[in-house]
Design an enzyme around this catalytic site. Sequence first.
Site, PDB file in Angstrom:
ATOM      1  N   LEU A   1     -18.564  30.171  -9.720  1.00  0.00           N
ATOM      2  CA  LEU A   1     -18.456  31.709 -10.041  1.00  0.00           C
ATOM      3  C   LEU A   1     -17.434  31.866 -11.184  1.00  0.00           C
ATOM      4  O   LEU A   1     -17.337  32.770 -11.804  1.00  0.00           O
ATOM      5  CB  LEU A   1     -17.654  32.298  -9.065  1.00  0.00           C
ATOM      6  CG  LEU A   1     -18.487  32.910  -7.810  1.00  0.00           C
ATOM      7  CD1 LEU A   1     -17.705  33.717  -6.476  1.00  0.00           C
ATOM      8  CD2 LEU A   1     -19.518  34.109  -8.389  1.00  0.00           C
ATOM      9  N   ARG A   2     -16.577  30.691 -11.682  1.00  0.00           N
ATOM     10  CA  ARG A   2     -15.847  30.869 -12.661  1.00  0.00           C
ATOM     11  C   ARG A   2     -16.274  31.092 -14.021  1.00  0.00           C
ATOM     12  O   ARG A   2     -15.842  31.969 -14.686  1.00  0.00           O
ATOM     13  CB  ARG A   2     -15.136  29.336 -12.945  1.00  0.00           C
ATOM     14  CG  ARG A   2     -13.905  29.267 -13.336  1.00  0.00           C
ATOM     15  CD  ARG A   2     -12.842  28.196 -13.262  1.00  0.00           C
ATOM     16  NE  ARG A   2     -13.544  27.126 -12.736  1.00  0.00           N
ATOM     17  CZ  ARG A   2     -13.035  25.930 -12.626  1.00  0.00           C
ATOM     18  NH1 ARG A   2     -11.452  25.863 -13.001  1.00  0.00           N
ATOM     19  NH2 ARG A   2     -13.396  24.955 -12.202  1.00  0.00           N
ATOM     20  N   GLY A   3     -17.657  30.859 -14.207  1.00  0.00           N
ATOM     21  CA  GLY A   3     -18.222  31.291 -15.243  1.00  0.00           C
ATOM     22  C   GLY A   3     -18.495  32.531 -15.606  1.00  0.00           C
ATOM     23  O   GLY A   3     -18.155  33.419 -16.678  1.00  0.00           O
TER      24      GLY A   3
END
Lengths: 341, 641
Positions: free
Chosen positions: A279-281
Amino acid sequence: MSLVFPFSAIVGQDEMKRALLLCAVDPRIGGVLVLGDRGTGKSTAVRALAALLPPMNAVVGCPYGCDPKSSNPCEQCRSRRTASNTLPKSAKIPVPVVDLPLGATEDRVVGSLDLERALTKGEKAFEPGLLGRANRGFLYIDEVNLLEDHLVDVLLDVAASGENVVEREGISVRHPARFVLIGSGNPEEGELRPQLLDRFGLSVEVRTPTELKSRVDVVRRRDAFERDPAGFVEQWRKTDAKVRRQIDAGRNQLESVQVPESALEQGARLCMALGTDGLRGELTLLRTARALAAFEGASQVEDSHLQRIAVSALRHRLRRNPLDESGSDIRVERAMSEVFA
Amino acid sequence: MIDPRWQQALGAAALFAVDPSGLGGVVVRAAPGPVRDAWLEALTELLEPGTPIRRIPPQVPDSRLLGGLDLTATLHAGRPVAERGLLAEADGGVVLVPMAERMGTGTAGRLAAVLDAGEVRVEREGIASCWPARIAVIALDEGLETEDRPPIVLMDRLALWIDLEGISPRHLDPGPWDAGVVAQARAAQATFETQVSDGDTSDAIEALCRVAEAIGVDSPRPVIAALRAARAAAALEGRSELAEDDVALAARLILGPRATRIPPSAESPESSELSEPPESSEPPESLASAESSGDASPPPSDQGQPNPTEVKRSDPDPSDPDQVPDSMDDGKPLAEVVLEAVRSALPPGLLAQATDSRQTRSRASAQQRSGRVGAVRTDPRRGRPDGTVRGDPRRGPRLDLVATLRAAVPWQRLRRREGSRTRIEVRTDDFRVVRRVQRATTTTIFVVDASGSSALNRLAEAKGAVELFLAECYVRRDRVALVAFHGQNAELVLPPTRSLVRARRSLAGLPGGGGTPLASGLDVGGAVADTVRRQGDSPLLVVLTDGRANIGRDRQPGRPRAEADALLAAQHWRAEGYAALLVDTSPRSHPAAQALALAMGARFLPLPYADSSVLSSAVKATVSGTLGAERPRHAHAQVRV
């Protein structure tokens, strides 16, 4: 402090400048990795940013520069607050931009016992290191690819958790260390470990300007600065001040910028199309787009905001595909043209 | 007889002596010997009397280079006393680096930071300090190979590059400059900077930028340095204005040696094409950086390929968007005058190879990367010592006793207060261990059969297999090389590189067809492996063939002879002990390939059984050296040692 080259006087390199400014608007974006050719003003830009940032409110005498209103202050500030039950005295101080010089030893980075007091008085006292000093500011590592692995690990760990824990000589200290990590380097001089790449929020690539006019401008401005630093800085003072006000306004507006459902969706689709892990992106994409909207005074995140920062936010998160020769920038652009079609 | 190259080297020394820290330094390419000594002596004469000169060895420890805690003084004084390092000691002077081509990128990075900042920032061993260090660096480059050069991060910052190689020690006449002239110029330079007229500078800047563009110098640093050098040159001549000659001299000395492409010639317009074709087939140096960050868009230098006519035009095209007012000195633009000077300074040989030089440089930088950084693996017990770090000796690394005691000593008073009774108490925090680094890169050499029989069978599949390997090599940061054989010859298509993109490109462009000169292929592969091993890397050979040789070492067709030759070549590999993997690309596994694998002591893998997952696990197993540990289940693998 000697005069630094003004931020606005840097020729071109818009992507790098934008990434730095957006991190100043929203530190939660998670730092910038600046990679690129020699002599493209990577260090210059970071040092210039330091001179540009609006000052911040900090508790007087706090080694970590705690915000007097912080909900998560250092132990010292916390105990002082409970004791007196009033807001501590505060003052405006410049935002710290701490340089991590190559060759720094771990004790100076994370903090250690105060050697002076140990020697002269035989006392144990914690002396904050660079991480403590960088709290609420920026930590800059030039030539991040040359930094020793174990230091890089410590840095990334602290940058992610926002807290530094030190156990030495039987004392145990934990203090806030929330900073924006900025790394710069030239991959020609030593490659970056892949794990390191996606720990940075944004990644930008800088190139030597190609048109003659920009190249002439680079040299001309540099020469003018070297010959008369004070005069040159004065010449750019107004432009720099304008950018400073824009950062300030962006910060104030950040929380009120709306992120509509459609933007969330577009972000998710973009990440899916590119197959980025985790999910970081997506989070970085939206945070950065919101910071850009705030910086430009928009009330909500539009496609155009996402489009302009997508490459910086995603290019270092792509899985390397040996069967696809095109570079990551092109892959992001391609995915964008599909998603925003 | 006066040697013009020696005179030029002396000229560089004089310019440097006028403005040492402004020009950053000099890279002196020369073997140790009388010529270099004479040059250094001449330089020392020209420098301001009393200028500090410090020698630093290429593997200098940080405590000596940057400074840190002075333990003796600390204990004596009873409070922390900092000790300056070599760089701070050299403030206002010159740092001399012998064997600069052996300097690690780490040390070079530290030097570069100090050159940029003019001060040493130290955060070490409980000391936080900042010392002024306005220094210049003389890097003595003693490399034998063209690819052996000091780290680029340092070279970029040292304006002057001179080459003393081949100058006869018999012709070392003194130059026209003496200490008095230089001292005057130095004084003049200081006021010159503020007095120089803007218009004057403007022309010079534009001319230098144009020349830099024409000869492919991308970094702006040399251009800025050239401008300073031009002022120093003017000061040396006792002028207070920049003259054409000054700019030309600066460009010749500073931009000339950095040329990466042939400047377009003013005489023959056709020759400008010379700079084009070889480059497009070979990625220039700057691509290396773009590639490793995952970008294959064309490098800036290519987009910036100057319109070849632009520089020689005396009349600027009004439609030119980049147009900057041309300086019109005697009807000839300054840029042209300067460019001519630079061109005349390039030795004819270099001019002819200018297009090659990019490749050499890119190879050099690739090698630098593999040999010096990233590729080094730290093993607690093996390799060259590389400083001490805090650590636990129980986990393997060797304890550095002196460093440990040094670390413990300052805290003794504190510890005695806590009730320590021993003379000196050492705690876990104090342990210092020796860090060791070793080069442990693997270079994977693909030897690909591109003959008619293979092409017919599965050249495409073989290429696919190689791509799987490439992905694995990328993850492991290995270098790859590609040898192909077909027709009558074998050739090294791609010398060892870390560039995945280049490897892919060479692979895709691999033509097929013709005979199978297997023995030659193995010989070339073996030669590459030998070179790789000499460089300190470990070679891994991956052969993709159906094993049906029909061209012998003598290039004559004939199956029995060819197969015998191939077996001989294979046995040679085994004798050398090269790690190898043979992938049989024939549709049905053939005994010839198996026999070959046996002879070379290679792991054997028939492609028919190898779907991508089997192949990749075989690759992993071979690459990580655990031969046979993860033997693919389907393949009837023959593991031989």
